[in-house]
Design a protein around this motif. Structure first.
Motif, PDB file in Angstrom:
ATOM      1  N   LEU A 107     -10.726 -10.359  -5.539  1.00  0.00           N
ATOM      2  CA  LEU A 107     -10.101 -11.670  -5.384  1.00  0.00           C
ATOM      3  C   LEU A 107     -11.059 -12.627  -4.682  1.00  0.00           C
ATOM      4  N   PRO A 108     -10.906 -13.934  -4.894  1.00  0.00           N
ATOM      5  CA  PRO A 108     -11.719 -14.884  -4.126  1.00  0.00           C
ATOM      6  C   PRO A 108     -11.363 -14.816  -2.644  1.00  0.00           C
ATOM      7  N   GLY A 109     -12.365 -14.941  -1.803  1.00  0.00           N
ATOM      8  CA  GLY A 109     -12.121 -14.809  -0.364  1.00  0.00           C
ATOM      9  C   GLY A 109     -11.969 -13.345   0.010  1.00  0.00           C
ATOM     10  N   LEU A 110     -10.899 -13.006   0.692  1.00  0.00           N
ATOM     11  CA  LEU A 110     -10.650 -11.619   1.079  1.00  0.00           C
ATOM     12  C   LEU A 110     -10.265 -10.796  -0.142  1.00  0.00           C
ATOM     13  N   ASP A 111     -10.882  -9.608  -0.280  1.00  0.00           N
ATOM     14  CA  ASP A 111     -10.593  -8.801  -1.466  1.00  0.00           C
ATOM     15  C   ASP A 111      -9.295  -8.000  -1.280  1.00  0.00           C
ATOM     16  N   GLY A 112      -8.902  -7.322  -2.363  1.00  0.00           N
ATOM     17  CA  GLY A 112      -7.646  -6.592  -2.351  1.00  0.00           C
ATOM     18  C   GLY A 112      -7.585  -5.491  -1.311  1.00  0.00           C
ATOM     19  N   PHE A 113      -8.721  -4.849  -1.041  1.00  0.00           N
ATOM     20  CA  PHE A 113      -8.747  -3.789  -0.028  1.00  0.00           C
ATOM     21  C   PHE A 113      -8.395  -4.351   1.352  1.00  0.00           C
ATOM     22  N   GLU A 114      -8.944  -5.518   1.661  1.00  0.00           N
ATOM     23  CA  GLU A 114      -8.625  -6.139   2.944  1.00  0.00           C
ATOM     24  C   GLU A 114      -7.173  -6.621   2.960  1.00  0.00           C
ATOM     25  N   MET A 115      -6.694  -7.112   1.826  1.00  0.00           N
ATOM     26  CA  MET A 115      -5.329  -7.623   1.772  1.00  0.00           C
ATOM     27  C   MET A 115      -4.303  -6.522   2.009  1.00  0.00           C
ATOM     28  N   ILE A 116      -4.535  -5.329   1.454  1.00  0.00           N
ATOM     29  CA  ILE A 116      -3.552  -4.266   1.639  1.00  0.00           C
ATOM     30  C   ILE A 116      -3.485  -3.851   3.110  1.00  0.00           C
ATOM     31  N   ARG A 117      -4.621  -3.983   3.817  1.00  0.00           N
ATOM     32  CA  ARG A 117      -4.603  -3.704   5.261  1.00  0.00           C
ATOM     33  C   ARG A 117      -3.724  -4.719   5.996  1.00  0.00           C
ATOM     34  N   ARG A 118      -3.782  -5.966   5.539  1.00  0.00           N
ATOM     35  CA  ARG A 118      -3.069  -7.043   6.238  1.00  0.00           C
ATOM     36  C   ARG A 118      -1.570  -7.075   5.942  1.00  0.00           C
ATOM     37  N   ILE A 119      -1.145  -6.417   4.870  1.00  0.00           N
ATOM     38  CA  ILE A 119       0.270  -6.523   4.487  1.00  0.00           C
ATOM     39  C   ILE A 119       1.027  -5.210   4.704  1.00  0.00           C
ATOM     40  N   ARG A 120       0.430  -4.260   5.395  1.00  0.00           N
ATOM     41  CA  ARG A 120       1.080  -2.967   5.578  1.00  0.00           C
ATOM     42  C   ARG A 120       2.450  -3.095   6.237  1.00  0.00           C
ATOM     43  N   HIS A 121       2.595  -4.057   7.145  1.00  0.00           N
ATOM     44  CA  HIS A 121       3.849  -4.179   7.884  1.00  0.00           C
ATOM     45  C   HIS A 121       5.008  -4.617   6.991  1.00  0.00           C
ATOM     46  N   HIS A 122       4.704  -5.086   5.766  1.00  0.00           N
ATOM     47  CA  HIS A 122       5.775  -5.465   4.839  1.00  0.00           C
ATOM     48  C   HIS A 122       6.371  -4.241   4.130  1.00  0.00           C
ATOM     49  N   HIS A 123       5.643  -3.124   4.120  1.00  0.00           N
ATOM     50  CA  HIS A 123       6.117  -1.867   3.527  1.00  0.00           C
ATOM     51  C   HIS A 123       6.517  -2.045   2.059  1.00  0.00           C
ATOM     52  N   VAL A 124       5.674  -2.755   1.304  1.00  0.00           N
ATOM     53  CA  VAL A 124       5.897  -2.949  -0.126  1.00  0.00           C
ATOM     54  C   VAL A 124       4.880  -2.096  -0.883  1.00  0.00           C
ATOM     55  N   PRO A 125       5.319  -1.277  -1.849  1.00  0.00           N
ATOM     56  CA  PRO A 125       4.358  -0.467  -2.609  1.00  0.00           C
ATOM     57  C   PRO A 125       3.375  -1.348  -3.385  1.00  0.00           C
ATOM     58  N   VAL A 126       2.129  -0.867  -3.492  1.00  0.00           N
ATOM     59  CA  VAL A 126       1.052  -1.631  -4.136  1.00  0.00           C
ATOM     60  C   VAL A 126       0.422  -0.800  -5.246  1.00  0.00           C
ATOM     61  N   ILE A 127       0.207  -1.432  -6.381  1.00  0.00           N
ATOM     62  CA  ILE A 127      -0.619  -0.866  -7.448  1.00  0.00           C
ATOM     63  C   ILE A 127      -1.856  -1.748  -7.585  1.00  0.00           C
ATOM     64  N   PHE A 128      -3.033  -1.161  -7.415  1.00  0.00           N
ATOM     65  CA  PHE A 128      -4.266  -1.909  -7.649  1.00  0.00           C
ATOM     66  C   PHE A 128      -4.532  -1.987  -9.150  1.00  0.00           C
ATOM     67  N   ILE A 129      -4.934  -3.175  -9.623  1.00  0.00           N
ATOM     68  CA  ILE A 129      -5.373  -3.369 -11.003  1.00  0.00           C
ATOM     69  C   ILE A 129      -6.735  -4.034 -10.931  1.00  0.00           C
ATOM     70  N   THR A 130      -7.787  -3.335 -11.360  1.00  0.00           N
ATOM     71  CA  THR A 130      -9.138  -3.819 -11.068  1.00  0.00           C
ATOM     72  C   THR A 130     -10.155  -3.277 -12.063  1.00  0.00           C
ATOM     73  N   ALA A 131     -11.273  -3.986 -12.167  1.00  0.00           N
ATOM     74  CA  ALA A 131     -12.389  -3.518 -12.978  1.00  0.00           C
ATOM     75  C   ALA A 131     -13.312  -2.586 -12.193  1.00  0.00           C
ATOM     76  N   ARG A 132     -13.079  -2.457 -10.890  1.00  0.00           N
ATOM     77  CA  ARG A 132     -13.918  -1.581 -10.070  1.00  0.00           C
ATOM     78  C   ARG A 132     -13.480  -0.142 -10.290  1.00  0.00           C
ATOM     79  N   ASP A 133     -14.299   0.589 -11.066  1.00  0.00           N
ATOM     80  CA  ASP A 133     -13.871   1.893 -11.555  1.00  0.00           C
ATOM     81  C   ASP A 133     -14.607   3.075 -10.939  1.00  0.00           C
ATOM     82  N   SER A 134     -15.363   2.850  -9.879  1.00  0.00           N
ATOM     83  CA  SER A 134     -16.094   3.969  -9.277  1.00  0.00           C
ATOM     84  C   SER A 134     -15.132   4.904  -8.547  1.00  0.00           C
ATOM     85  N   LEU A 135     -15.522   6.148  -8.440  1.00  0.00           N
ATOM     86  CA  LEU A 135     -14.700   7.130  -7.721  1.00  0.00           C
ATOM     87  C   LEU A 135     -14.519   6.700  -6.274  1.00  0.00           C
ATOM     88  N   ALA A 136     -15.558   6.149  -5.661  1.00  0.00           N
ATOM     89  CA  ALA A 136     -15.465   5.714  -4.265  1.00  0.00           C
ATOM     90  C   ALA A 136     -14.413   4.623  -4.095  1.00  0.00           C
TER      91      ALA A 136
END
Length: 219
Positions: free
Chosen positions: A55-84
């Motif tokens: 995402l522009p600005g903060l990426d999805g990995f950082e965003m999921i850290r910031r929204i944990r307190h909402h306790h909403v399940p997340v599915i990542f959809i991304t072109a980043r396909d590495s095992l890491a």
């Protein structure tokens, strides 16, 4: 059905996802960046978040850290396909990690899995005097119980979960019978005939020429 927040900065992909969410009866809200996503989460409750990583600005990995307190399940959809990256996504608490490009039917199926696992969602479908209770696996027509075989109910559930979407016979076999089923696709036609007869859905379950079937629904 569910209320889903779609956070995707590529408008064509966002439109594709939300169009199909609407077709199967889900509600949705769009966001195109993490900065746009945060205030939306403060104002509205969601059953699921579909979150791009790049995402522009903060990426999805950082965003999921910031929204944990909402306790909403997340599915990542991304072109980043590495095992890491996939490991990072799951370590951060994602329910699933889907690689672009994806098949829309696979995405919808994975959404259903996560919703069943996390949400006490509305599990009834009603049309033409027929009331289907998916969780209880019971069906009533004009107040009278309708007896279906286990396979007929599995097929009906797939049609309901993918309503207004044309499904090939092969895809119906895959979703209702399982990936390893190697039977004749004509078995789908037999089961569709039985569903139409038992439910009175001759006009509700449409035949799609040279493809398969579609369950039509207004909602």
């Amino acid at each position: 059905m569910a209320n889903i927040l779609v956070v995707e900065d590529e408008k064509p992909i966002s439109d594709l996802i939300t169009m199909n969410l609407k077709l199967v009866g889900h509600q949705f809200v769009k966001a195109f960046s993490g900065a746009e996503m945060l205030p939306i989460l403060e104002q509205e409750q969601f059953d699921l978040i579909l979150l791009d990583v790049m995402l522009p600005g903060l990426d999805g990995f950082e965003m999921i850290r910031r929204i944990r307190h909402h306790h909403v399940p997340v599915i990542f959809i991304t072109a980043r396909d590495s095992l890491a990256d996939r490991i990072t996504g799951f370590d951060l608490g994602a329910e699933d990690y889907i690689i672009k490009p994806f098949e829309i039917l696979e995405l919808l199926a994975r959404i259903n899995v996560v919703l069943r696992r996390n949400v006490q969602e509305h599990t009834e479908f009603m049309a033409d005097g027929v009331d289907v209770h998916l969780a209880a696996r019971k069906i009533y027509k004009d107040g009278e119980i309708v007896e279906l075989t286990a396979r007929e109910f599995d097929l009906l559930e797939v049609l309901i979960q993918n309503r207004n979407i044309a499904l090939s016979r092969e895809k119906l076999l895959e979703l209702a019978w399982g990936y390893e089923f190697e039977g004749d696709t004509r078995t789908v036609d037999v089961h569709i005939r039985q569903l139409r007869k038992k439910l009175g859905w001759e006009e509700r379950i449409k035949t799609v020429f040279k493809l398969g079937y579609r369950l039509e629904s207004e909602g």
